[in-house]
Enzyme design. Structure first.
Site, PDB file in Angstrom:
ATOM      1  CB  ALA A 256      29.166  67.908 -37.240  1.00 24.84           C
ATOM      2  CB  CYS A 257      34.380  68.738 -35.135  1.00 24.31           C
ATOM      3  SG  CYS A 257      36.140  68.650 -35.552  1.00 24.31           S
ATOM      4  CB  ILE A 258      35.448  69.531 -40.788  1.00 18.53           C
ATOM      5  CG1 ILE A 258      35.603  68.892 -42.161  1.00 18.53           C
ATOM      6  CG2 ILE A 258      36.749  70.217 -40.360  1.00 18.53           C
ATOM      7  CD1 ILE A 258      35.667  69.880 -43.299  1.00 18.53           C
TER       8      ILE A 258
ATOM      9  CB  SER B 261      32.547  65.070 -39.652  1.00 17.16           C
ATOM     10  OG  SER B 261      31.694  65.733 -38.753  1.00 17.16           O
TER      11      SER B 261
END
Lengths: 97, 129, 118
Positions: C77-79, C82
């Protein structure tokens, strides 16, 4: 290149943009709500017939079944998930989300 | 050092970002631009093409003050510093929306559908936002 | 062949996560490799471990655990996306991880095919 469309043509311009830009002969795959474009007898059906003159059009069978789309515009071909993978293996894919 | 550079160059891939969403009403266009900036650090051969409502993202004079959303039109101006220089607009999308190249905040090249199609076919990957 | 998969929408709200899952399963069955699955935009919600979907429906979060933990697929998941949406390290679905957008660039370069579900 395979052009994948998952939006209904009645609410979104994705399919028309995809078909306008896709190079002649490149396949179009309709999935999810995109499969409504393949239904026979709709106001969009003549447009899909036009698209079919320049592009092979595939629809994802599980999405057709889920939406009770049982009458297809002539010339549209069905694929299952396995056939979907084969299409992506054959060509690079752009998703018109 | 030379060897490392050679290796990187051999791995350069063509990656195209196809921007089809209008700004502000949803985050796609903004987060999409963030991806373009990060990918630029990987020194790939990048192209951005604006199609459909995506062309609205480039229109100059956007003022988001009163909707309280951070505007990002200035970021497009910074793209050239990231070596993202191939920025194209689909002519039909532009004209349908009553726009001309003078309406955009940055210099773009207007392309015909057939040219965009040919560019898409050349890519290693295309990413939609 | 090496596939990379990007998912841009939240589970349940859109069919994207479902179609991505069926595509990945079919690709694995045919002997293809999934380089990585990357969640972006609202797609990061796929990594939210505090969701409790009703028992009479499919559990999309468990599907990611199945693919990530049992099949060994890298699921990221892209930080930045997120953080915007409250998806945090330590509160993510088993078999997924949080990392930067560089992971998307990496998989795009490495894979033979990038396919986006949104």
């Amino acid at each position: 290149m395979l052009h994948m469309v998952n939006k209904s043509p009645f609410s979104n311009s994705a399919l028309e943009e995809a078909a306008r830009i896709a190079s002649k002969g490149s396949p179009i795959l309709l999935i999810e709500d995109g499969v409504y474009a393949a239904r026979a007898g709709t106001s969009f059906a003549p447009k899909l017939a036009d698209i079919l003159k320049d592009h092979p059009v595939y629809v994802l069978t599980p999405d057709l079944k889920a939406r009770a789309v049982d009458k297809l515009v002539e010339g549209v071909e069905q694929v299952d998930y396995s056939g979907f993978v084969d299409l992506v293996e054959k060509d690079k894919v752009h998703s018109w989300v | 050092m030379m060897d490392e550079e050679m290796e990187v160059n051999e791995n350069v891939k063509k990656v195209m970002f196809v921007m089809r969403k209008a700004p502000h009403g949803s985050i796609y266009s903004y987060e999409g631009l963030e991806t373009v900036l990060i990918t630029a650090a990987y020194e790939q051969d990048m192209t951005m093409v604006f199609v459909g409502d995506g062309v609205f993202a480039l229109v100059k004079g956007q003022d988001t003050t009163d909707i309280g959303i951070k505007g990002f039109i200035k970021t497009y101006g910074a793209l050239e510093h990231y070596d993202v220089e191939k920025i194209y607009v689909d002519r039909v999308s532009m004209e349908e929306r009553g726009l001309t190249p003078d309406d955009f905040a940055i210099d773009v090249e207007v392309k015909e559908a057939e040219e965009i199609a040919a560019l898409m076919e050349e890519q290693h990957a295309t990413i939609p936002y | 062949m090496k596939f990379a998969v990007q998912v841009l929408e939240a589970p349940y709200n859109n069919q994207a996560s479902d179609t991505a899952y069926h595509f990945i399963k079919a690709a694995l069955d045919k002997g293809h490799t999934i380089v990585r699955v990357f969640f972006y935009h609202n797609g990061v919600v796929n990594a939210n471990n505090s969701a409790e979907p009703p028992n009479d429906d499919r559990n999309i979060y468990k599907r990611w655990t199945e693919l990530g933990k049992e099949k060994g697929i890298d699921i990221v998941a892209c930080i930045a996306a997120s953080k915007r949406r409250g998806i945090k390290e330590g509160q993510i679905v088993e078999g997924t991880r949080i990392s930067g957008l560089g992971q998307l660039a990496d998989m795009t370069i490495e894979a033979d095919r990038l396919i986006t579900f949104g």
